[in-house]
Design a protein around this motif. Structure first.
Motif, PDB file in Angstrom:
ATOM      1  N   PHE A  88       0.853  -1.181   0.000  1.00 25.73           N
ATOM      2  CA  PHE A  88       0.000   0.000   0.000  1.00 25.73           C
ATOM      3  C   PHE A  88       0.889   1.231   0.000  1.00 25.73           C
ATOM      4  O   PHE A  88       1.783   1.366   0.844  1.00 25.73           O
ATOM      5  CB  PHE A  88      -0.919   0.016   1.210  1.00 25.73           C
ATOM      6  N   HIS A  89       0.665   2.126  -0.934  1.00 25.82           N
ATOM      7  CA  HIS A  89       1.509   3.307  -1.130  1.00 25.82           C
ATOM      8  C   HIS A  89       0.634   4.551  -1.056  1.00 25.82           C
ATOM      9  O   HIS A  89      -0.419   4.622  -1.699  1.00 25.82           O
ATOM     10  CB  HIS A  89       2.204   3.227  -2.501  1.00 25.82           C
ATOM     11  N   ALA A  90       1.053   5.535  -0.269  1.00 29.20           N
ATOM     12  CA  ALA A  90       0.304   6.788  -0.116  1.00 29.20           C
ATOM     13  C   ALA A  90       1.252   7.970  -0.251  1.00 29.20           C
ATOM     14  O   ALA A  90       2.390   7.928   0.234  1.00 29.20           O
ATOM     15  CB  ALA A  90      -0.403   6.833   1.236  1.00 29.20           C
ATOM     16  N   GLU A  91       0.774   9.031  -0.908  1.00 24.58           N
ATOM     17  CA  GLU A  91       1.575  10.241  -1.111  1.00 24.58           C
ATOM     18  C   GLU A  91       0.742  11.470  -0.764  1.00 24.58           C
ATOM     19  O   GLU A  91      -0.408  11.598  -1.206  1.00 24.58           O
ATOM     20  CB  GLU A  91       2.043  10.353  -2.565  1.00 24.58           C
ATOM     21  N   HIS A  92       1.331  12.351   0.038  1.00 21.33           N
ATOM     22  CA  HIS A  92       0.730  13.654   0.332  1.00 21.33           C
ATOM     23  C   HIS A  92       1.653  14.705  -0.255  1.00 21.33           C
ATOM     24  O   HIS A  92       2.799  14.875   0.191  1.00 21.33           O
ATOM     25  CB  HIS A  92       0.564  13.865   1.835  1.00 21.33           C
TER      26      HIS A  92
END
Length: 318
Positions: A88-92
């Motif tokens: 799972f990859h998340a970017e802000h």
């Protein structure tokens, strides 16, 4: 020591939200001032980006943009040589209304099905100063914690990195980078790596130079630990080629690699191929499945010396 530095750069071929160095735009400035040389880690980036990433098994990547500054991705990987996994990859990111002068951070986090975490954060403290932090865990154990501060002047870049500081074990790794634009085409600089532990203490100095032409870039790093030379050439709008030569005094190994990239805009295809002195030949084809928001990825790598074959198939959605 190179593996520690690599943690602060892009983890893969996916587009990184962190500001990247310009590839071939140094000589385009017409205001009479020397340009900023970029970061030390980006010296060989033009050449390295041509080489295909090894792909094995079946991989499905689903990307979802939730807003102008937040997006996530899910990766499912079925492998015959390693345990299957999920990531799972998340970017802000900074929104369109933010700028480098604001305090809005850039945050990247990735966790896999084994519980391992890879987290990056980037803060613009001012127009010229930025700070970066990297944390990596292997399941429940911390393996890397790294802090970097970089100052970008009008024609130079200076950075200091501290990796894995441990007061109890009295160990730390310190890295200092400096790059200076000598002319619109020539960049000179160096890297100093200092490591200290209970049993040993020492440092390694590496000098670097890069010369750029209208459609090519030649780069050389040389020091006590070895040498790394690369040459990048853009033949035309469709074809780019690159050559790398690496010598390691620690492992007593010398490797030579040739890579190329061919773009076919009409067919919406990109092909990357490589071969090296270890008798490895490989290639990856990326095909945009227009009008669907998906990309088909097919790759194959052959190690003639070890008599091994790796074949992979992937789909990138979004």
């Amino acid at each position: 020591m190179g593996s520690v530095l690599a943690l602060s750069t892009r983890p893969g071929r996916q587009n990184s939200p962190f500001p990247q160095d310009r590839p071939l735009s140094r000589w385009d400035r017409r205001d009479g001032r020397l340009p900023n040389p970029g970061s030390f880690d980006g010296l060989h980036r033009n050449c390295k980006d041509l080489f295909p990433q090894q792909i094995e098994g079946v991989k499905l990547v689903i990307n979802k943009t939730l807003s102008s500054f937040f997006k996530v991705s899910h990766t499912f990987h079925l492998s015959a040589v390693a345990p299957s996994s999920y990531r799972f990859h998340a970017e802000h990111l900074q929104s369109d209304t933010d700028s480098k002068q604001t305090d809005s951070p850039m945050l990247i986090g990735e966790m896999d099905s084994s519980g391992s975490l890879n987290a990056h954060s980037l803060f613009h403290l001012s127009e010229k100063i930025r700070a970066k932090a990297v944390f990596q865990t292997q399941q429940a154990q911390f393996v890397t914690w790294q802090f970097e501060t970089e100052y970008r002047g009008s024609d130079f870049t200076a950075a200091v990195t501290m990796a894995n500081p441990d007061i109890l074990r009295e160990s730390v790794i310190m890295v200092a980078h400096f790059l200076q634009s000598v002319s619109p085409q020539l960049v000179l600089g160096g890297e100093l790596v200092y490591h200290r532990g209970r049993a040993e203490e020492g440092g390694i100095l590496t000098l670097a130079g890069q010369y750029s032409g209208p459609n090519w870039v030649a780069t050389l790093n040389a020091g006590k630990g070895g040498a790394h030379a690369s040459y990048y050439h853009r033949a035309n709008k469709q074809i780019q080629v690159g050559v790398e030569f690496e010598v390691s005094t620690r492992t007593q190994e010398t490797t030579f690699s040739f890579g190329y990239q061919m773009e076919l805009p009409e067919a919406k295809m990109v092909f990357r191929g490589m071969l090296d002195s270890r008798c490895i030949i490989g290639g990856v084809l990326e095909k945009r499945l227009y009008p669907l928001p998906a990309t088909l990825i097919m790759g194959a790598f052959v190690n003639h010396r070890a008599d091994k074959l790796q074949v992979g198939l992937g789909v990138n959605v979004g």
